[in-house]
Write a protein that holds these residues in place. Structure first.
Motif, short mmCIF file in Angstrom:
data_model
loop_
_atom_site.label_atom_id
_atom_site.label_comp_id
_atom_site.label_asym_id
_atom_site.label_seq_id
_atom_site.Cartn_x
_atom_site.Cartn_y
_atom_site.Cartn_z
N ARG A 495 0.83 -1.21 0.00
CA ARG A 495 0.00 0.00 0.00
C ARG A 495 0.86 1.26 0.00
NH1 ARG A 495 -2.44 3.02 4.30
NH2 ARG A 495 -1.68 1.52 5.84
N LEU A 496 1.89 1.28 0.82
CA LEU A 496 2.75 2.46 0.88
C LEU A 496 3.53 2.64 -0.42
CD1 LEU A 496 4.14 2.09 4.51
CD2 LEU A 496 2.25 3.53 3.74
N ARG A 497 4.00 1.53 -0.99
CA ARG A 497 4.76 1.64 -2.24
C ARG A 497 3.88 2.17 -3.36
NH1 ARG A 497 7.03 3.25 -5.61
NH2 ARG A 497 8.80 2.51 -6.83
N ALA A 498 2.59 1.82 -3.36
CA ALA A 498 1.68 2.34 -4.38
C ALA A 498 1.51 3.85 -4.26
CB ALA A 498 0.33 1.64 -4.27
N ILE A 499 1.47 4.34 -3.03
CA ILE A 499 1.36 5.79 -2.82
C ILE A 499 2.59 6.49 -3.38
CG2 ILE A 499 1.38 7.59 -1.05
CD1 ILE A 499 -0.38 5.72 0.67
N ILE A 500 3.75 5.93 -3.14
CA ILE A 500 4.98 6.54 -3.65
C ILE A 500 4.95 6.59 -5.17
CG2 ILE A 500 7.49 6.26 -3.84
CD1 ILE A 500 7.42 5.06 -1.01
N SER A 501 4.51 5.52 -5.80
CA SER A 501 4.43 5.49 -7.26
C SER A 501 3.47 6.55 -7.79
CB SER A 501 3.99 4.11 -7.74
OG SER A 501 4.95 3.13 -7.43
N GLU A 502 2.37 6.76 -7.08
CA GLU A 502 1.41 7.78 -7.51
C GLU A 502 1.99 9.19 -7.39
OE1 GLU A 502 -1.92 7.07 -5.02
OE2 GLU A 502 -2.38 5.12 -5.90
N GLU A 503 2.73 9.43 -6.34
CA GLU A 503 3.25 10.77 -6.09
C GLU A 503 4.53 11.05 -6.87
OE1 GLU A 503 1.78 13.13 -4.51
OE2 GLU A 503 0.11 11.94 -3.72
N ASP A 504 5.35 10.03 -7.11
CA ASP A 504 6.61 10.23 -7.80
C ASP A 504 7.02 8.96 -8.53
OD1 ASP A 504 9.07 11.07 -8.73
OD2 ASP A 504 10.09 10.68 -6.83
N PRO A 505 6.59 8.80 -9.78
CA PRO A 505 6.95 7.59 -10.53
C PRO A 505 8.38 7.58 -11.04
CG PRO A 505 5.63 9.06 -11.89
CD PRO A 505 5.67 9.68 -10.53
N THR A 506 9.16 8.63 -10.78
CA THR A 506 10.51 8.72 -11.34
C THR A 506 11.57 8.09 -10.46
OG1 THR A 506 11.12 10.84 -10.31
CG2 THR A 506 9.83 10.94 -12.34
N ARG A 507 11.28 7.85 -9.19
CA ARG A 507 12.31 7.35 -8.28
C ARG A 507 11.98 5.95 -7.80
NH1 ARG A 507 11.86 12.60 -6.54
NH2 ARG A 507 13.74 13.86 -6.42
N ALA A 508 13.03 5.21 -7.45
CA ALA A 508 12.88 3.91 -6.82
C ALA A 508 12.61 4.10 -5.32
CB ALA A 508 14.13 3.07 -7.03
N ALA A 509 12.13 3.03 -4.71
CA ALA A 509 11.85 3.04 -3.26
C ALA A 509 12.40 1.77 -2.64
CB ALA A 509 10.36 3.16 -3.00
N THR A 510 12.75 1.88 -1.37
CA THR A 510 13.38 0.76 -0.68
C THR A 510 13.00 0.79 0.80
OG1 THR A 510 15.48 -0.42 -0.40
CG2 THR A 510 15.52 1.98 -0.10
N LEU A 511 13.51 -0.20 1.52
CA LEU A 511 13.36 -0.31 2.97
C LEU A 511 14.71 -0.68 3.57
CD1 LEU A 511 10.15 -2.56 3.01
CD2 LEU A 511 10.22 -0.13 3.57
N GLY A 512 14.91 -0.35 4.84
CA GLY A 512 16.07 -0.83 5.56
C GLY A 512 15.75 -2.19 6.16
N LEU A 513 16.22 -3.26 5.54
CA LEU A 513 15.86 -4.63 5.90
C LEU A 513 16.90 -5.23 6.83
CD1 LEU A 513 14.88 -5.84 2.31
CD2 LEU A 513 13.31 -5.15 4.14
N ASN A 514 16.47 -5.61 8.03
CA ASN A 514 17.39 -6.27 8.94
C ASN A 514 17.01 -7.71 9.23
OD1 ASN A 514 15.11 -5.36 10.45
ND2 ASN A 514 16.26 -5.62 12.35
N ASN A 515 15.72 -8.06 9.05
CA ASN A 515 15.26 -9.42 9.33
C ASN A 515 14.78 -10.16 8.09
OD1 ASN A 515 15.76 -9.34 12.09
ND2 ASN A 515 13.82 -8.33 12.53
N ALA A 516 14.08 -9.46 7.21
CA ALA A 516 13.59 -10.12 6.00
C ALA A 516 14.78 -10.58 5.17
CB ALA A 516 12.72 -9.16 5.19
N GLY A 517 14.70 -11.82 4.70
CA GLY A 517 15.78 -12.39 3.92
C GLY A 517 15.37 -12.60 2.48
N PRO A 518 16.28 -13.11 1.66
CA PRO A 518 15.93 -13.42 0.27
C PRO A 518 14.70 -14.32 0.20
CG PRO A 518 18.29 -13.66 0.63
CD PRO A 518 17.68 -13.46 1.98
N GLY A 519 13.77 -13.98 -0.64
CA GLY A 519 12.54 -14.74 -0.77
C GLY A 519 11.39 -14.22 0.07
#
Length: 872
Positions: A495-519
């Protein structure tokens, strides 16, 4: 995956070295241009209570506050309706009849907690994590606001760049509205509640206990403005510029201008015209280089309407990061005209043109790979607290740039606009981050309590405010989110990533991941793999860059948070670790449990982190990794791991007072390798180690080095593969002189010497960058350091007398510091014990003053030392 975008700067009117009034550059239009935006920082009264004196709470006031979010909620069916009745009680502090003569008089920005005193002892109301400072409680701010006949027909807004926290605004006893997120920039329309003559403005803030993982301060800590516009005007954050087909030959600019109608009963038709200018050296529009074709829009009352334009302009100079590129800036000047061809609004949008790509080996700007040599930073300015001081921000960024930093992560919240302005002007790229928590708490009273109501408006307003800054290369919408590994986190992220795309489709978005792993499911919602510590691993184990690469071959991978090394400046405990990284603890491994200091070899880190040496080796062993953001560039208030009895962190490469720790030169050697530099550690004052093995390490970008102790060679060594310092671990201590000669490509590169000092005999004052003039604008600052020296002028690292600072002339001492995380002396104190031979005093000239000021330092047993500064 490759995104390409252009970021254009809604530049909020600060420039490096220029100390004019800080604010939204759109405000530069004066009343003749239909828009007047002036500072409301002066002339407030203030009082704070530890508990609510008014019986109010956010939950009580929420129905009147939520409607202020409507402009940032897309689904109008979910808009909030303001109650027709008033809040349940009359508040005396909002009344014009209330006598506030015994309150404190002050100017904004203001951090009510920074003056202390610090909480000492066990079980304080605010722990070491919060900086042991009195952030909690309720604060009221009051001032009179006058409206005269010339304001008739205008819409009058108050704009707050940041207020911590749960801000609510009253005008003439009426609740206007508010905004709870302390890092948000927001505005309210005061017009319905005002009358000609004097009006009573009051602002209430509340900072709950257990709401801060680090020191976030309290109070109206950023700038406040009054905006006066015609009923039809350009909306808040009302321009958005993107570009395409960017090259050194030309660029196509695409402009959206949002026009709103907030008064009257009839639609109004206006012409929208925009010119493109070069930004001159003063930050103002210079030569015109193009213009958009004018557009005509008709706006109904209470509605908004967008005007669109496109223009291709040849030979626009591109914006790019230092040192290989230049941060060239331009300015759009947008005017609205009524049917009589009269200008009814003027809005300036400085911008920088650049192309951005996110490739599988990192960030590319204007076709050049930009390896992220980044640092994380919290919002405080050391002894000044979180109150915005543009010169202090300049000093921070300047020192980081000299180290070789080219990137900043705004951990973990929206920064001040002033920070982004300076990054734009100074050519650094910014990972702009907003949330430290979503639905689930990290602290019992943190943002999770209001996330449901405010996530969308906070995120949309944040992006609209910042999306025109060329320095912002990507968005981060969460840091170490507790639910990053479950379905709730996946759904929220989507949901949050969709908002970012609506407001600014020119930039990428990310998160600071400390627990989520590949997959992990959450990865499907992000564009870049940002890892907190995972990639490099910790001191005891390798990381998992390869695991991420194997599953996400086409995505950019970088480190959103790296190292977490800890140290106290120029504190050396023997021996240093044998390897290139080790884990410290509070019981004496790399630390002194008696003094609560941490060894400064740069090889000790927290359990989840690693030394710079370990991180550099992991990054260099995985050349597809796009770089790192070190935790942290500067020490900051709060989070004093591992000693919670302290006031401030040990993580910084630079200490809280702004004195570099030894690690600074290790980073400079890697990140700014063209500087001819060699730096020796430790100092050479060890009378109790005579004849003992005393290791010597040297930081330099050289590839060979020879060490000498009292003229005797200790050997010439070559820096090996994946090695980032020269080490002589079997040096026998003898008082005298240690020197190093370094070589690069076989040629002599840089030399350095440290000596055993004599007895401390003098005080020496110096201004940062030898700058001894100060503007009388009420905001410029002078940073005065004192060194305790011997007869040869060498700083004595073991000298720690108490320094008494004083000032003669039209100025004031704002704060003092020494970089010692354990020092609980209140920052406004003019008496400060030196730490490792140094201390700092921060001075401001009185507004409108002239002449000179003299800063004096005294200490028992020393002659007084003076530094004179002229007031410009």
């Amino acid at each position: 995956m490759a995104f390409q975008g252009i970021i254009i700067n809604l530049f909020r009117a600060t420039l490096l070295g220029l100390l004019f009034l800080v604010g939204d550059v759109s405000a530069r239009a004066n009343a003749s241009g239909g828009r007047e935006r002036t500072s409301l920082n002066a002339g407030w009264t203030f009082k704070r209570w530890e508990n609510a004196p008014d019986g109010l709470s956010y939950d009580q006031l929420k129905p009147w506050i939520l409607p202020g979010a409507n402009d940032f909620i897309v689904d109008k069916s979910t808009w909030h309706q303001r109650p027709t009745n008033k809040p349940p009680r009359n508040i005396q502090y909002a009344s014009a009849n209330f006598n506030d003569s015994n309150w404190t008089s002050l100017d904004l920005p203001h951090d009510w907690a920074i003056s202390g005193p610090f909480y000492d002892g066990d079980n304080p109301p605010v722990s070491g994590d919060g900086g042991r400072l009195p952030t909690q409680g309720v604060g009221w701010y009051r001032r009179t606001l006058s409206v005269d006949a010339s304001d008739s027909g205008k819409q009058i807004y108050i704009e707050l760049d940041g207020a911590m926290a749960y801000g609510t605004v009253w005008m003439n006893g009426n609740l206007v509205g508010g905004w709870p997120f302390g890092f948000a920039s927001w505005r309210l329309n005061l017009t319905p509640y005002m009358h000609h003559g004097d009006n009573q403005l009051a602002i209430r803030l509340e900072q709950p206990l257990d709401s801060q993982r680090w020191y976030q301060g309290a109070g109206i800590y950023r700038n406040v403005w009054i905006l006066k516009v015609n009923p039809v005007h350009i909306a808040q954050f009302g321009t958005y510029v993107t570009s395409s087909d960017v090259s050194t030959d030309s660029a196509t600019l695409n402009l959206d201008v949002l026009v709103e109608h907030t008064g009257g009963d009839h639609p109004m038709t206006v012409k929208v015209a925009t010119e493109v200018h070069v930004m001159d050296d003063s930050g103002n529009p210079g030569d015109q280089v193009g213009s958009f074709e004018s557009a005509t829009v008709t706006v109904a009352p209470t509605k908004k309407h967008s005007a669109h334009g496109t223009v291709t302009i040849p030979n626009l100079k591109l914006w790019g990061p230092i040192p290989s590129q230049k941060p060239n800036m331009h300015i759009l000047v947008t005017r609205l005209y009524n049917s009589k061809e009269e200008v009814i609004d003027t809005y300036q949008t400085p911008f920088g043109v650049r192309s951005t790509e996110y490739r599988d080996d990192g960030l590319y700007i204007n076709g050049e790979r930009i390896y992220l040599q980044g640092v994380c930073r919290h919002d405080d300015l050391g002894s000044l607290g979180v109150a915005v001081h543009q010169p202090a921000l300049e000093r921070q960024i300047d020192m980081l740039s000299e180290m070789g930093t080219n990137a900043i992560r705004t951990s973990h919240n929206p920064p001040s606009s002033e920070l982004l302005d300076l990054a734009d002007r100074m050519g650094l790229v910014v990972l702009d981050e907003i949330f430290d928590a979503w639905n689930n708490p990290k602290m019992s009273n943190d943002f999770h309590l209001i996330f449901g109501d405010w996530a969308e408006p906070d995120l949309r307003s944040f992006i609209r405010r910042d999306r025109n800054h060329p320095s912002v290369w990507a968005w981060s919408y969460g840091n170490e989110i507790p639910e990053q590994g479950n379905q709730q986190g996946d759904d929220t992220s989507k949901r949050l990533r969709a908002i970012i795309s609506e407001e600014d489709p020119t930039r990428a978005a990310t998160l600071g991941l400390n627990n989520a792993g590949p997959g992990s499911g959450i990865i499907a919602n992000i564009d870049l793999i940002g890892l907190n510590y995972q990639g490099e691993g910790n001191s005891d184990s390798g990381g998992n860059f390869d695991s991420w690469r194997s599953q996400y071959e086409r995505m950019m991978i970088f480190t959103t948070e790296s190292s977490s090394a800890v140290s106290s400046r120029d504190t050396f405990l023997f021996p240093p670790p044998d390897g290139n990284s080790a884990t410290m603890d509070e019981n004496g491994t790399g630390t002194d449990p008696n003094t609560h200091q941490v060894s400064s070899w740069g090889l000790w880190a927290v359990g989840w982190g690693a030394s710079p040496d370990h991180v550099f080796a992991a990054q260099d062993s995985h050349p597809y990794v796009g770089g790192e953001f070190v935790w942290t560039g500067w020490d900051y208030l709060g989070e004093p791991t591992p000693f919670l009895s302290s006031r401030s962190s040990y993580f910084g490469i630079i200490d809280l007072a702004g004195f570099p720790k030894p690690r600074y030169w290790e980073y400079q050697a890697r990140w700014n390798p063209n500087i001819r530099m060699a730096h020796i550690i430790p100092h050479w004052n060890w009378p109790d180690r005579d004849g003992e093995s005393t290791p010597v390490h040297v930081f330099s970008s050289a590839d060979e080095a020879e060490l000498f102790v009292n003229g005797q060679s200790q050997g010439r060594i070559t820096k090996g593969n994946l090695e980032y310092r020269f080490r002589w671990d079997n040096v026998t201590y003898a008082a005298g002189e240690v020197s190093v000669v370094t070589y690069k490509g076989g040629d002599e590169w840089a030399n350095a010497t440290v000596r055993t000092t004599g007895t401390a005999s003098g005080l020496v004052l110096s201004a940062y960058k030898d700058r001894t003039s100060i503007a009388a604008d009420g905001s410029d600052l002078l940073f005065v350091a004192v060194d305790i020296v011997d007869d040869n002028g060498d700083t004595v690292p073991t000298a720690e007398p108490t320094i008494s600072f004083s000032i003669d002339g039209p100025g004031q001492i704002l704060s003092t510091d020494n970089g010692d995380s354990t020092d609980l002396t209140a920052f406004p104190s003019t008496d400060r014990k030196a730490f490792r031979g140094k201390a700092l005093c921060i001075v401001r000239a009185n507004k409108g003053a002239s002449g000179a000021i003299t800063v004096t330092a005294n200490a028992d047993g020393f002659d007084a030392a003076n530094l004179e500064a002229t007031i410009a």
